[in-house]
Design an enzyme around this catalytic site. Structure first.
Site, PDB file in Angstrom:
ATOM      1  N   LYS A  48     -70.893 -74.262  12.725  1.00 49.27           N
ATOM      2  CA  LYS A  48     -71.122 -73.449  11.492  1.00 49.27           C
ATOM      3  C   LYS A  48     -72.611 -73.336  11.217  1.00 49.27           C
ATOM      4  O   LYS A  48     -73.143 -73.250  10.185  1.00 49.27           O
ATOM      5  CB  LYS A  48     -70.792 -74.308  10.394  1.00 49.27           C
ATOM      6  CG  LYS A  48     -69.163 -74.927  10.175  1.00 49.27           C
ATOM      7  CD  LYS A  48     -68.291 -73.774  10.474  1.00 49.27           C
ATOM      8  CE  LYS A  48     -68.265 -72.416   9.867  1.00 49.27           C
ATOM      9  NZ  LYS A  48     -67.197 -71.435  10.495  1.00 49.27           N
ATOM     10  N   HIS A 108     -70.196 -76.539  21.517  1.00 49.01           N
ATOM     11  CA  HIS A 108     -70.620 -77.395  20.291  1.00 49.01           C
ATOM     12  C   HIS A 108     -71.391 -79.031  20.739  1.00 49.01           C
ATOM     13  O   HIS A 108     -71.406 -79.465  19.860  1.00 49.01           O
ATOM     14  CB  HIS A 108     -69.816 -77.672  19.142  1.00 49.01           C
ATOM     15  CG  HIS A 108     -69.429 -76.450  18.473  1.00 49.01           C
ATOM     16  ND1 HIS A 108     -70.178 -75.416  18.242  1.00 49.01           N
ATOM     17  CD2 HIS A 108     -68.251 -75.982  17.875  1.00 49.01           C
ATOM     18  CE1 HIS A 108     -69.939 -74.533  17.559  1.00 49.01           C
ATOM     19  NE2 HIS A 108     -68.464 -74.803  17.383  1.00 49.01           N
ATOM     20  N   SER A 138     -70.834 -75.057   4.498  1.00 49.97           N
ATOM     21  CA  SER A 138     -70.209 -74.289   5.592  1.00 49.97           C
ATOM     22  C   SER A 138     -68.760 -75.166   6.134  1.00 49.97           C
ATOM     23  O   SER A 138     -67.637 -74.692   6.352  1.00 49.97           O
ATOM     24  CB  SER A 138     -70.784 -73.736   6.388  1.00 49.97           C
ATOM     25  OG  SER A 138     -70.146 -72.692   7.208  1.00 49.97           O
TER      26      SER A 138
END
Length: 295
Positions: A48, A108, A138
């Site tokens: 995010k 990530h 988020s």
């Protein structure tokens, strides 16, 4: 037999102290031994933080601003999520193996979990960081709609998990600091979401320089337009609406929600803000990293 539902909403599993999806943990040896290629470009972020945005920008750069070429497939196929493995459904490693060079690779993973072949091959990497409070908000909405995550609980509960790093891909603080330190020794362009919002042209110019690409101004302007939030939100090749509902439920919260800086103000209570700031100071102490919570 349709076994799809039982892969969802399962608890995270620690891999070397970092909570990851159970399916990544089970197949960790595949991730760890991933063979990068010297001309791979790695796009690394904490979740995010503008991953899809920067991926779309870079794919546009690679295709000289040709938006139609960038509609050849969904963003998650153009830029495979390397470590995402869900048995029988998805395997980022296998998808990447089939791709022709030069590949765009999404991750990530915190810096210490990145497959060693990326360092060995001295691959170029683009890291995007976003301020912690906006990421937390988020991520909370994303947890609700993307069902590979465990149940998020209430906002209060989720914020506690975020602050202690008990969310998928671990501590935001460790993540942004780890990549920040690593940029001193490797070819890492470290960008900030807030800077990209404030002046997309300037940040795209940084990317072009980093990638040794030269594009005329009108092409750069096209890239700015096609990678803007409103245009991407309407683009099925970028907005994740092509993902099946059993995986991501856009009726709960759209994948592309607001794309702004400072939305945390609509979610944090005064008490949460104060507690968060105090904890933030402790965790970021000694780091030269500076974030803006709004622009």
């Amino acid at each position: 037999m349709d076994n799809k539902p039982d892969v969802y909403r399962r608890e995270l599993v620690d891999v070397q102290g970092v909570p990851l999806f159970w399916s990544i943990a089970e197949e960790w040896s595949q991730v760890e031994s991933f063979e990068s290629r010297p001309d791979d470009l790695l796009i690394a972020t904490y979740p995010k933080s503008g991953t899809t945005w920067v991926s779309e920008i870079i794919d546009l750069i690679y295709n000289n601003g040709d938006a139609e070429k960038c509609k050849r497939d969904a963003i998650y196929n153009r830029v495979p999520f390397m470590e995402l493995i869900i048995p029988g459904i998805e395997n980022g490693i296998e998808d990447l193996k089939k791709m022709q060079s030069p590949r765009l690779v999404k991750t990530h993973l915190p810096v210490q979990l990145l497959p060693s072949s990326f360092w060995k091959n001295n691959c170029k990497m683009v890291y995007v960081a976003r301020n912690a409070k906006d990421v937390a908000v988020s991520y909370y909405y994303f947890y609700q709609m993307a069902k590979l995550h465990p149940e998020p609980g209430t906002w209060e509960e989720f914020l506690g998990k975020f602050m202690t790093g008990k969310v998928a891909f671990g501590s935001w603080y460790d993540h942004v600091k780890g990549w920040w330190e690593k940029r001193k020794d490797y070819r890492i362009l470290y960008l900030f979401y807030e800077d990209m919002k404030e002046n997309p042209k300037r940040e795209i110019q940084k990317l072009l320089k980093f990638l040794d690409k030269n594009l005329p101004e009108e092409t750069v302007n096209k890239i700015i337009y096609h990678s803007s939030f409103d245009v991407m939100k309407q683009n099925p090749c970028a907005n994740y609406t092509t993902v099946p509902t059993f995986d991501m439920d856009h009726s709960v919260s759209p994948f592309m929600r607001k794309g702004i800086s400072g939305d945390w103000k609509n979610k944090f209570t005064v008490a949460q803000y104060e507690q968060f700031e105090e904890d933030y100071k402790k965790k970021m102490k000694g780091s030269t990293l500076q974030f803006r919570s709004e622009i």
